[in-house]
Design a protein around this motif. Sequence first.
Motif, mmCIF file in Angstrom:
data_model
loop_
_atom_site.group_PDB
_atom_site.id
_atom_site.type_symbol
_atom_site.label_atom_id
_atom_site.label_comp_id
_atom_site.label_asym_id
_atom_site.label_seq_id
_atom_site.Cartn_x
_atom_site.Cartn_y
_atom_site.Cartn_z
ATOM 1 N N LYS A 23 0.835 -1.204 0.000
ATOM 2 C CA LYS A 23 0.000 0.000 0.000
ATOM 3 C C LYS A 23 0.873 1.258 0.000
ATOM 4 O O LYS A 23 0.564 2.231 -0.687
ATOM 5 C CB LYS A 23 -0.941 -0.001 1.208
ATOM 6 C CG LYS A 23 -2.065 -1.003 1.077
ATOM 7 C CD LYS A 23 -2.941 -1.007 2.324
ATOM 8 C CE LYS A 23 -4.033 -2.046 2.238
ATOM 9 N NZ LYS A 23 -4.847 -2.090 3.474
ATOM 10 N N ILE A 24 1.948 1.238 0.754
ATOM 11 C CA ILE A 24 2.868 2.376 0.774
ATOM 12 C C ILE A 24 3.465 2.590 -0.612
ATOM 13 O O ILE A 24 3.534 3.721 -1.099
ATOM 14 C CB ILE A 24 3.975 2.179 1.831
ATOM 15 C CG1 ILE A 24 3.385 2.251 3.236
ATOM 16 C CG2 ILE A 24 5.088 3.213 1.656
ATOM 17 C CD1 ILE A 24 4.328 1.801 4.345
ATOM 18 N N VAL A 25 3.883 1.516 -1.261
ATOM 19 C CA VAL A 25 4.443 1.613 -2.612
ATOM 20 C C VAL A 25 3.426 2.240 -3.554
ATOM 21 O O VAL A 25 3.753 3.129 -4.343
ATOM 22 C CB VAL A 25 4.913 0.229 -3.123
ATOM 23 C CG1 VAL A 25 5.161 0.240 -4.624
ATOM 24 C CG2 VAL A 25 6.167 -0.206 -2.376
ATOM 25 N N GLU A 26 2.182 1.792 -3.460
ATOM 26 C CA GLU A 26 1.146 2.373 -4.317
ATOM 27 C C GLU A 26 0.950 3.860 -4.004
ATOM 28 O O GLU A 26 0.828 4.677 -4.915
ATOM 29 C CB GLU A 26 -0.176 1.632 -4.143
ATOM 30 C CG GLU A 26 -1.259 2.166 -5.065
ATOM 31 C CD GLU A 26 -2.576 1.432 -4.947
ATOM 32 O OE1 GLU A 26 -3.454 1.709 -5.778
ATOM 33 O OE2 GLU A 26 -2.750 0.600 -4.026
ATOM 34 N N MET A 27 0.938 4.211 -2.725
ATOM 35 C CA MET A 27 0.740 5.612 -2.331
ATOM 36 C C MET A 27 1.812 6.525 -2.901
ATOM 37 O O MET A 27 1.509 7.616 -3.388
ATOM 38 C CB MET A 27 0.757 5.756 -0.805
ATOM 39 C CG MET A 27 -0.474 5.256 -0.118
ATOM 40 S SD MET A 27 -0.335 5.435 1.679
ATOM 41 C CE MET A 27 -0.455 7.222 1.817
ATOM 42 N N ILE A 28 3.061 6.089 -2.837
ATOM 43 C CA ILE A 28 4.152 6.973 -3.270
ATOM 44 C C ILE A 28 4.513 6.787 -4.739
ATOM 45 O O ILE A 28 5.440 7.420 -5.222
ATOM 46 C CB ILE A 28 5.393 6.813 -2.373
ATOM 47 C CG1 ILE A 28 5.978 5.409 -2.481
ATOM 48 C CG2 ILE A 28 5.069 7.168 -0.932
ATOM 49 C CD1 ILE A 28 7.283 5.239 -1.739
ATOM 50 N N SER A 29 3.764 5.961 -5.450
ATOM 51 C CA SER A 29 4.077 5.740 -6.867
ATOM 52 C C SER A 29 3.763 6.964 -7.721
ATOM 53 O O SER A 29 4.342 7.135 -8.782
ATOM 54 C CB SER A 29 3.335 4.518 -7.399
ATOM 55 O OG SER A 29 1.939 4.770 -7.431
ATOM 56 N N CYS A 30 2.879 7.813 -7.261
ATOM 57 C CA CYS A 30 2.476 8.993 -8.034
ATOM 58 C C CYS A 30 3.295 10.229 -7.690
ATOM 59 O O CYS A 30 3.520 11.074 -8.549
ATOM 60 C CB CYS A 30 1.004 9.297 -7.811
ATOM 61 S SG CYS A 30 -0.081 7.986 -8.351
ATOM 62 N N GLU A 31 3.688 10.337 -6.421
ATOM 63 C CA GLU A 31 4.409 11.537 -5.998
ATOM 64 C C GLU A 31 5.153 11.276 -4.700
ATOM 65 O O GLU A 31 4.866 10.335 -3.973
ATOM 66 C CB GLU A 31 3.440 12.700 -5.791
ATOM 67 C CG GLU A 31 2.436 12.457 -4.670
ATOM 68 C CD GLU A 31 1.443 13.593 -4.514
ATOM 69 O OE1 GLU A 31 1.590 14.622 -5.178
ATOM 70 O OE2 GLU A 31 0.514 13.436 -3.709
ATOM 71 N N GLU A 32 6.090 12.150 -4.429
ATOM 72 C CA GLU A 32 6.812 12.110 -3.174
ATOM 73 C C GLU A 32 5.829 12.409 -2.038
ATOM 74 O O GLU A 32 4.958 13.257 -2.175
ATOM 75 C CB GLU A 32 7.922 13.166 -3.201
ATOM 76 C CG GLU A 32 8.763 13.211 -1.961
ATOM 77 C CD GLU A 32 9.848 14.254 -2.061
ATOM 78 O OE1 GLU A 32 11.025 13.858 -2.127
ATOM 79 O OE2 GLU A 32 9.525 15.459 -2.068
ATOM 80 N N MET A 33 5.986 11.678 -0.939
ATOM 81 C CA MET A 33 5.099 11.881 0.209
ATOM 82 C C MET A 33 5.900 12.006 1.493
ATOM 83 O O MET A 33 6.904 11.308 1.686
ATOM 84 C CB MET A 33 4.117 10.716 0.353
ATOM 85 C CG MET A 33 3.054 10.670 -0.712
ATOM 86 S SD MET A 33 1.792 9.448 -0.333
ATOM 87 C CE MET A 33 0.899 10.283 0.976
ATOM 88 N N CYS A 34 5.399 12.846 2.346
ATOM 89 C CA CYS A 34 5.970 13.023 3.673
ATOM 90 C C CYS A 34 5.530 11.860 4.561
ATOM 91 O O CYS A 34 4.408 11.360 4.448
ATOM 92 C CB CYS A 34 5.473 14.346 4.241
ATOM 93 S SG CYS A 34 6.038 14.681 5.909
#
Length: 99
Positions: A23-34
């Motif tokens: 899920k983390i990989v999917e979340m950050i696949s579009c943009e950098e996240m804090c």
Amino acid sequence: MKSNEYKDYATIFKALSDETRLKIVEMISCEEMCACDILDFFQISQSTLSYHMKILTECNVVKSRKDGPWVKYVLNKDEINKITGVLEELTIDNDSCIC
């Protein structure tokens, strides 16, 4: 694939075998996240997130950078492309197959 590469990629696949890390990989696949935004999404502790991110960064799937008190994460697309290539190599009938 060379013998020593199996171990390296097995480590990556093991890191990706966890539901939260996927899920983390999917979340950050579009943009950098804090890290703070990731924490808000999952409702997990900071130490639990750190544990997951350590695993993902150690196998080079995720890159991190410090931004003030927080760490920002982004998917390492070059490594993801390598992983995709390895999966293709492992599953396509070819002359270099170990069988």
